[in-house]
Write a protein that holds these residues in place. Structure first.
Motif, PDB file in Angstrom:
ATOM      1  N   MET A   1     -10.371  38.359 -36.111  1.00 27.66           N
ATOM      2  CA  MET A   1     -10.215  37.436 -34.960  1.00 27.66           C
ATOM      3  C   MET A   1      -9.246  38.100 -33.797  1.00 27.66           C
ATOM      4  O   MET A   1      -8.299  38.584 -34.178  1.00 27.66           O
ATOM      5  N   HIS A   2      -9.814  38.410 -32.738  1.00 30.57           N
ATOM      6  CA  HIS A   2      -8.902  39.275 -31.595  1.00 30.57           C
ATOM      7  C   HIS A   2      -8.738  38.319 -30.474  1.00 30.57           C
ATOM      8  O   HIS A   2      -8.350  38.741 -29.628  1.00 30.57           O
ATOM      9  N   ILE A   6      -6.648  38.694 -26.869  1.00 31.87           N
ATOM     10  CA  ILE A   6      -7.550  38.360 -25.791  1.00 31.87           C
ATOM     11  C   ILE A   6      -6.684  37.327 -24.632  1.00 31.87           C
ATOM     12  O   ILE A   6      -6.268  37.574 -23.403  1.00 31.87           O
ATOM     13  N   PRO A  35     -21.968  35.604 -23.443  1.00 28.64           N
ATOM     14  CA  PRO A  35     -22.188  35.561 -24.761  1.00 28.64           C
ATOM     15  C   PRO A  35     -22.108  37.073 -25.329  1.00 28.64           C
ATOM     16  O   PRO A  35     -21.902  37.163 -26.796  1.00 28.64           O
ATOM     17  N   LEU A  36     -22.161  38.074 -24.722  1.00 27.43           N
ATOM     18  CA  LEU A  36     -22.005  39.520 -25.203  1.00 27.43           C
ATOM     19  C   LEU A  36     -20.387  40.124 -25.181  1.00 27.43           C
ATOM     20  O   LEU A  36     -20.337  41.326 -25.175  1.00 27.43           O
ATOM     21  N   SER A  37     -19.664  39.320 -24.834  1.00 26.63           N
ATOM     22  CA  SER A  37     -18.309  39.634 -24.649  1.00 26.63           C
ATOM     23  C   SER A  37     -17.806  40.094 -26.097  1.00 26.63           C
ATOM     24  O   SER A  37     -16.710  40.505 -25.846  1.00 26.63           O
ATOM     25  N   GLY A  38     -18.166  39.357 -26.721  1.00 28.48           N
ATOM     26  CA  GLY A  38     -17.609  39.313 -28.240  1.00 28.48           C
ATOM     27  C   GLY A  38     -16.504  38.412 -28.699  1.00 28.48           C
ATOM     28  O   GLY A  38     -15.723  38.602 -29.551  1.00 28.48           O
ATOM     29  N   VAL A  39     -16.232  37.521 -27.748  1.00 27.02           N
ATOM     30  CA  VAL A  39     -15.323  36.637 -27.620  1.00 27.02           C
ATOM     31  C   VAL A  39     -15.888  35.059 -27.916  1.00 27.02           C
ATOM     32  O   VAL A  39     -16.734  34.666 -27.211  1.00 27.02           O
ATOM     33  N   ILE A  85     -29.876  35.289 -27.710  1.00 26.89           N
ATOM     34  CA  ILE A  85     -29.129  36.605 -27.924  1.00 26.89           C
ATOM     35  C   ILE A  85     -29.655  37.471 -29.262  1.00 26.89           C
ATOM     36  O   ILE A  85     -29.502  38.523 -29.270  1.00 26.89           O
TER      37      ILE A  85
ATOM     38  N   CYS B  96      -7.422  44.049 -35.516  1.00 26.97           N
ATOM     39  CA  CYS B  96      -8.738  44.170 -36.525  1.00 26.97           C
ATOM     40  C   CYS B  96      -9.515  45.140 -35.864  1.00 26.97           C
ATOM     41  O   CYS B  96     -10.779  45.047 -35.926  1.00 26.97           O
ATOM     42  N   HIS B  97      -9.422  45.907 -34.749  1.00 29.10           N
ATOM     43  CA  HIS B  97     -10.101  46.849 -34.223  1.00 29.10           C
ATOM     44  C   HIS B  97      -9.357  47.872 -33.481  1.00 29.10           C
ATOM     45  O   HIS B  97      -8.198  47.758 -33.415  1.00 29.10           O
ATOM     46  N   VAL B 127     -17.306  42.198 -35.369  1.00 28.05           N
ATOM     47  CA  VAL B 127     -16.953  41.284 -34.439  1.00 28.05           C
ATOM     48  C   VAL B 127     -16.036  41.851 -33.271  1.00 28.05           C
ATOM     49  O   VAL B 127     -16.588  42.302 -32.317  1.00 28.05           O
ATOM     50  N   CYS B 128     -14.663  42.075 -33.724  1.00 31.78           N
ATOM     51  CA  CYS B 128     -13.814  42.419 -32.771  1.00 31.78           C
ATOM     52  C   CYS B 128     -14.177  43.821 -32.183  1.00 31.78           C
ATOM     53  O   CYS B 128     -13.790  43.798 -30.633  1.00 31.78           O
ATOM     54  N   SER B 130     -16.529  45.063 -30.893  1.00 27.30           N
ATOM     55  CA  SER B 130     -17.608  45.097 -29.610  1.00 27.30           C
ATOM     56  C   SER B 130     -16.708  44.889 -28.373  1.00 27.30           C
ATOM     57  O   SER B 130     -17.362  45.376 -27.319  1.00 27.30           O
ATOM     58  N   SER B 131     -15.586  44.214 -28.334  1.00 25.44           N
ATOM     59  CA  SER B 131     -15.287  44.113 -26.987  1.00 25.44           C
ATOM     60  C   SER B 131     -14.217  45.239 -26.314  1.00 25.44           C
ATOM     61  O   SER B 131     -14.131  45.087 -24.992  1.00 25.44           O
ATOM     62  N   TYR B 132     -14.121  46.067 -27.202  1.00 27.18           N
ATOM     63  CA  TYR B 132     -13.325  47.395 -26.749  1.00 27.18           C
ATOM     64  C   TYR B 132     -14.074  48.811 -26.402  1.00 27.18           C
ATOM     65  O   TYR B 132     -14.538  49.322 -27.465  1.00 27.18           O
ATOM     66  N   THR B 157     -23.980  41.016 -31.013  1.00 29.19           N
ATOM     67  CA  THR B 157     -23.065  41.683 -29.985  1.00 29.19           C
ATOM     68  C   THR B 157     -22.661  43.123 -30.206  1.00 29.19           C
ATOM     69  O   THR B 157     -22.586  43.881 -29.717  1.00 29.19           O
TER      70      THR B 157
END
Lengths: 115, 229
Positions: A1-2, A6, A35-39, A85, B96-97, B127-128, B130-132, B157
């Motif tokens: 979990m990030h 964020i 939805p593709l933000s990964g959050v 998605i 975690c990333h 998961v994580c 993917s945002s970075y 994602t």
């Protein structure tokens, strides 16, 4: 979990903005989330409260607007939504569409500043 | 009575700091003519074995190096060092990333111009990461045959954030009754048009195609750098 990291970035960003406007704090943060933000929205809301503690944002609200994925359909030559998605196909004609126009948003769009 | 709150428009990406650093890294890689490749996958899908094989095969002909993200240990760096390529571990602690800043810090002391390929192994997590954005030229997402064909549907994602999918541990496909067609269909569903490679780091099958793919992209990166300078 990030989501906690964020959330802390959101708090930092909002604090900076508030300071640049000479406001003592922030009441509401408006966030656009794709939805593709990964959050994950729920995890972010939970983390946000923790991230706000002992900052000028303590007690503030995070209002999340979830926005859909928008693609450019090569067959329709139009902006289109997708089936899901899990299936990035044009919702109108079913053509697979890799060209994503929107859906990765993780953006602070506005703030309500405390006066 | 409290005065009315004041609404101000902002429109800033939450990860703008990371994005700025990632853009700067991408520019550095481009100027140095090094092809930067990151690997993402779930834990245990064979990232390190795949990378060890890749480094071993490449380092006789090219200058290669790797950064390896891990929560707590330096085991992967020790394993990869057997390939003779320079390897640096990034211990992320509870994070975690990997983030662009971690990559930037880890590159301290390395001259990118001395390199042809730089590999960045992310923390095992679908998961994580993917945002970075890490500034990489290509992001590979690994899917091992032992994981199940529906991983792309469960983690769309991360597949969407990647450029190429690599099916790993192909030597075990028959034993686990891996349905390759279904896996490929699922990858295409979440990322239409995505290139898919299949290989086994253990037997070496499929590694040639993978190396060819890398060399082709490196040439493209080199010629782009040459045009700019």
């Amino acid at each position: 979990m990030h989501e906690l990291s964020i959330a802390m970035s959101i708090v930092d960003l909002a604090c900076e903005e508030a300071e640049s406007h000479g406001a003592p704090g922030v009441d509401v943060v408006y966030l656009k989330l794709g939805p593709l933000s990964g959050v994950v929205k729920e995890a972010l809301l939970f983390s946000y409260e923790i991230a706000c503690q002992q900052t000028p944002l303590e007690g503030s609200k995070l209002l999340i607007e979830e926005v859909p994925i928008v693609v450019n359909c090569p067959a329709c030559r139009e902006r289109r939504s997708v089936q899901s998605i899990q299936s990035l196909c044009c919702a109108e004609c079913g053509t697979p569409t890799p060209e994503i126009l929107e859906g990765r948003e993780l953006m602070v769009t506005a703030l309500e500043l405390r006066q | 009575m409290n005065p009315e709150p004041r609404l101000v428009e902002v429109r800033k990406n939450v990860l703008k700091q990371n994005d700025i650093l990632a853009r700067a890294l991408r520019e550095r890689f481009r100027e140095a003519g090094v092809l930067a490749i990151s690997l993402v996958s779930s834990p245990g899908s064979g990232k390190t074995a795949f990378l060890e094989k890749t480094l071993t095969l490449l380092h006789t002909r090219y200058k290669v190096a790797a950064l390896v993200g891990d929560l707590a240990t330096e085991n992967d760096a020790a394993r990869l060092a057997r390939s003779q390529a320079p390897v640096k571990q990034i211990i992320t602690g509870t994070v975690c990333h990997l983030e662009a800043a971690m990559v930037q810090n880890a590159l301290d002391g390395w001259n990118l111009r001395d390199l042809d390929f730089l590999f960045i192994e992310n923390v095992g997590n679908l998961v994580c990461p993917s945002s970075y954005d890490l500034g990489e030229d290509l992001r590979f997402v690994l899917l091992s045959v032992t994981e199940g064909e529906d991983k792309p549907l469960k983690y769309p994602t991360i597949f969407n954030s990647a450029d190429v999918a690599v099916i790993t541990k192909s030597d075990l496909a028959a034993a686990v009754e891996f349905d390759e067609a279904a896996a490929k269909r699922n990858i295409q569903a979440v990322r239409p048009g995505m290139q898919i490679l299949k290989l086994s780091a253990k037997t070496g099958k499929g590694m040639d195609e993978f190396l060819e793919f890398l060399e082709k992209h490196r040439l493209r990166a080199r010629s782009a750098a040459a045009i700019r300078t």
